[in-house]
Write a protein that holds these residues in place. Structure first.
Motif: not given
Length: 344
Positions: A52-57, A299-310
Motif C-alpha cells: 500500500a505504501s508503494f501503491s498510494f502516495d 491493525l490489519l483490519l484497519k489497514v484493509i479498510q484504509n486501502v479500500i478507502n484509498q
C-alpha cells in the motif's frame, strides 16, 4: 464355540511412537507451525502495508498513520477484553452494545465532571460483564445466549437513556475528558497511548501472573483445571467483567474523541473484535492466544479498510467481504496447523 491355539504367537498392539523416535524434522516443523500461527498475521500486515505504501502516495503519510492508529485504538481495547474471554473458551457478543452504552454514559456524566464521566461507564458496563460471568460460570448457561441477551439489554438501556436516540449528549471542548480523547502526545493521539499501556498490562497479566495461567488452564481443559485447584468459576467471572470494563472504557474514550455520545456506534463491533482476535492467532476453542496478536489483527483490519478507502472506486462494504475472507482463511489455517501439531 471358538478355540484358541496355545502354540499361536502372542501379538501386542504397536506402541505409540516415543518423542525420541519421531523424525528429526518433526520438532522443527512443529516450531514452524507455532511460529506461523502466532506471527502469520504480522507478516501479512507488513506485506499489505508495504504494498500500500508503494501503491498510494497518501498511505504512509504521518496524518494517515496517526488517524489509522487513533481509530484503531477503540476496537483494540474491546479486542483486548475479548482475547481473555476467547482464551477461556467463551464468547462475548455484548461488547458492541456496551461500547455504545459506555459512550452515551460518558457524555451524559460529563455534565457532572470528568470523574463521573469515566467512572459511570466503567461501573455500569463492568457490572453487566460481572452478570454475564455469573450466568456463564455459576448457572452454566451458554456464553452465546447470555451475552446475546446482554447485547440486547445494553442496547435497550442506551436507547432509553437517549429517548430512542432523539437526545445526543455533548462533551465540552475545553473539558479534561475532551482533551483525553482529542489530545495528542509525541504525534500520536492520547487514546493510542492508553491502548498501548492497556495492552502492555494485558500481556503481563496473561503471561506473568497466576490469573493468566488460570485463563489458559480453563480454556485448555476446564475439568482438568478444576481438578488442579484452578478457580474456574472465578476466572470466568473475572474475564467477562474485564471484557465489560474495557468495552465501557473504549466507548467513553470514543465519546471523548467525537465530543458526543453517538447512539448508532458499536453495531457489529463484537464481530470485528472476534475477527481481530482470531486473525491474531487466538483459537476459538480456547486454550491458546496472544494479546499482541489481537493488536496485530485490529491493525490489519484497519489497514484493509484504509486501502479500500484509498482505492476510492470500491464501496466500503468490500471491507466486510475481505475481512470475512481473511477470517475464513485464518480459521482453516488454525485448524490445519492444530491437526498437524497433534500428529507430530
Amino acid at each position: 464355540m471358538t478355540t484358541t491355539n496355545p502354540d499361536a504367537p502372542v501379538t501386542t498392539p504397536p506402541a505409540a511412537p516415543r518423542k525420541e523416535d519421531r523424525p528429526v524434522g518433526s520438532g522443527r516443523s512443529e516450531r514452524l507451525s507455532a511460529l506461523v500461527q502466532q506471527h502469520g498475521a504480522l507478516a501479512v500486515l507488513l506485506i499489505v502495508s508495504l504494498v500500500a505504501s508503494f501503491s498510494f502516495d497518501s498511505f504512509a503519510t504521518g496524518d494517515n498513520v496517526s488517524n489509522m492508529a487513533t481509530s484503531s485504538a477503540f476496537l483494540a481495547i474491546v479486542a483486548l477484553g475479548m482475547t481473555f474471554v476467547i482464551i477461556t473458551g467463551g464468547i462475548d457478543l455484548s461488547v458492541g452494545s456496551l461500547f455504545a452504552l459506555g459512550g452515551v454514559l460518558a457524555a451524559w456524566g460529563s455534565r457532572h465532571g470528568t470523574l463521573v464521566a469515566l467512572l459511570l461507564p466503567l461501573a455500569v458496563c463492568g457490572l453487566i460483564g460481572v452478570v454475564n460471568g455469573l450466568l456463564v460460570a455459576r448457572s452454566r448457561l451458554a456464553p452465546f445466549i447470555v451475552t446475546l441477551a446482554a447485547m440486547l439489554g445494553a442496547r435497550g438501556l442506551m436507547l432509553s437513556i437517549t429517548d430512542e436516540g432523539a437526545d445526543t449528549y455533548l462533551i465540552g471542548k475545553g473539558s479534561v475528558l475532551a482533551e483525553l480523547g482529542q489530545g495528542s502526545t509525541l504525534g500520536l493521539g492520547n487514546p493510542v497511548w492508553i491502548t498501548l499501556a492497556l495492552f502492555a498490562g494485558g500481556a503481563v497479566a496473561l503471561r506473568r501472573t497466576r490469573f493468566g495461567q488460570n485463563v489458559y488452564a480453563v480454556g485448555g481443559n476446564e475439568d482438568a483445571a478444576a481438578l488442579m485447584g484452578v478457580p474456574v468459576a472465578r476466572t470466568k467471572i473475572l474475564v467477562y467483567a474485564l471484557s465489560g470494563l474495557l468495552a465501557g472504557l473504549a466507548g467513553a474514550l470514543n465519546a471523548a474523541w467525537l465530543a458526543s455520545g453517538v447512539t448508532i456506534l458499536g453495531s457489529g463491533m463484537e464481530l470485528d473484535a472476534i475477527s481481530a482476535v482470531v486473525i491474531g492467532g487466538t483459537l476459538l476453542t480456547g486454550g491458546l492466544g496472544y494479546v499482541s496478536g489481537s493488536l496485530v489483527g485490529v491493525l490489519l483490519l484497519k489497514v484493509i479498510q484504509n486501502v479500500i478507502n484509498q482505492i476510492g472506486s470500491l464501496d466500503s462494504s468490500y471491507q466486510q467481504v475481505v475481512s470475512g475472507a481473511f477470517l475464513a482463511v485464518v480459521v482453516i489455517a488454525q485448524t490445519w496447523l492444530g491437526r498437524r501439531r497433534q500428529l507430530m
